[in-house]
Scaffold this motif. Sequence first.
Motif, mmCIF file in Angstrom:
data_model
loop_
_atom_site.group_PDB
_atom_site.id
_atom_site.type_symbol
_atom_site.label_atom_id
_atom_site.label_comp_id
_atom_site.label_asym_id
_atom_site.label_seq_id
_atom_site.Cartn_x
_atom_site.Cartn_y
_atom_site.Cartn_z
ATOM 1 N N UNK A 178 32.236 31.646 42.759
ATOM 2 C CA UNK A 178 32.122 30.514 43.685
ATOM 3 C C UNK A 178 32.773 29.265 43.095
ATOM 4 N N UNK A 179 32.434 28.941 41.854
ATOM 5 C CA UNK A 179 32.960 27.722 41.215
ATOM 6 C C UNK A 179 34.480 27.792 41.096
ATOM 7 N N UNK A 180 34.991 28.909 40.598
ATOM 8 C CA UNK A 180 36.443 29.046 40.414
ATOM 9 C C UNK A 180 37.156 28.960 41.761
ATOM 10 N N UNK A 181 36.673 29.699 42.754
ATOM 11 C CA UNK A 181 37.335 29.685 44.067
ATOM 12 C C UNK A 181 37.218 28.332 44.755
ATOM 13 N N UNK A 182 36.101 27.646 44.564
ATOM 14 C CA UNK A 182 35.940 26.322 45.171
ATOM 15 C C UNK A 182 37.029 25.381 44.648
ATOM 16 N N UNK A 183 37.216 25.383 43.345
ATOM 17 C CA UNK A 183 38.209 24.488 42.733
ATOM 18 C C UNK A 183 39.625 24.921 43.103
ATOM 19 N N UNK A 184 39.935 26.198 42.919
ATOM 20 C CA UNK A 184 41.308 26.637 43.168
ATOM 21 C C UNK A 184 41.664 26.579 44.658
ATOM 22 N N UNK A 185 40.675 26.697 45.546
ATOM 23 C CA UNK A 185 40.987 26.585 46.978
ATOM 24 C C UNK A 185 41.424 25.170 47.337
ATOM 25 N N UNK A 186 40.853 24.183 46.672
ATOM 26 C CA UNK A 186 41.275 22.791 46.897
ATOM 27 C C UNK A 186 42.719 22.591 46.430
ATOM 28 N N UNK A 187 43.034 23.159 45.282
ATOM 29 C CA UNK A 187 44.373 23.010 44.719
ATOM 30 C C UNK A 187 45.398 23.762 45.569
ATOM 31 N N UNK A 188 45.072 25.005 45.966
ATOM 32 C CA UNK A 188 46.020 25.775 46.780
ATOM 33 C C UNK A 188 46.242 25.118 48.135
ATOM 34 N N UNK A 189 45.193 24.564 48.712
ATOM 35 C CA UNK A 189 45.341 23.855 49.997
ATOM 36 C C UNK A 189 46.316 22.687 49.847
#
Length: 102
Positions: free
Chosen positions: A58-69
Amino acid sequence: MLTKIFLIIWLHFIADFLLQSDKMATNIKWLGIHSVVYSIPFLLFGINFALITCGSHFVVDYITSKVTKYFWEREQRHWFFVTIGFDQVIHLSIFLIMLKYL
């Protein structure tokens, strides 16, 4: 040990890509659901392994989803895919650390 690593890599692929819907990739509530669904196959390695997997995912995807967006919206495809690759390396690194200590 090598068998466990191969199993984890394939479970990760199945759980992170095949079991993830478009909704799960774009919404915080659905990210939580994705993290829970994602962690279910990892119960094979015990409840602690699955719980740590769920939380860290959850933590990793939350952060990387912001960056990929950010990169996707600016049409910076190279950095978008670099971030996706980085996300995968983080997940696999966490698994290797957990295998050592759990």
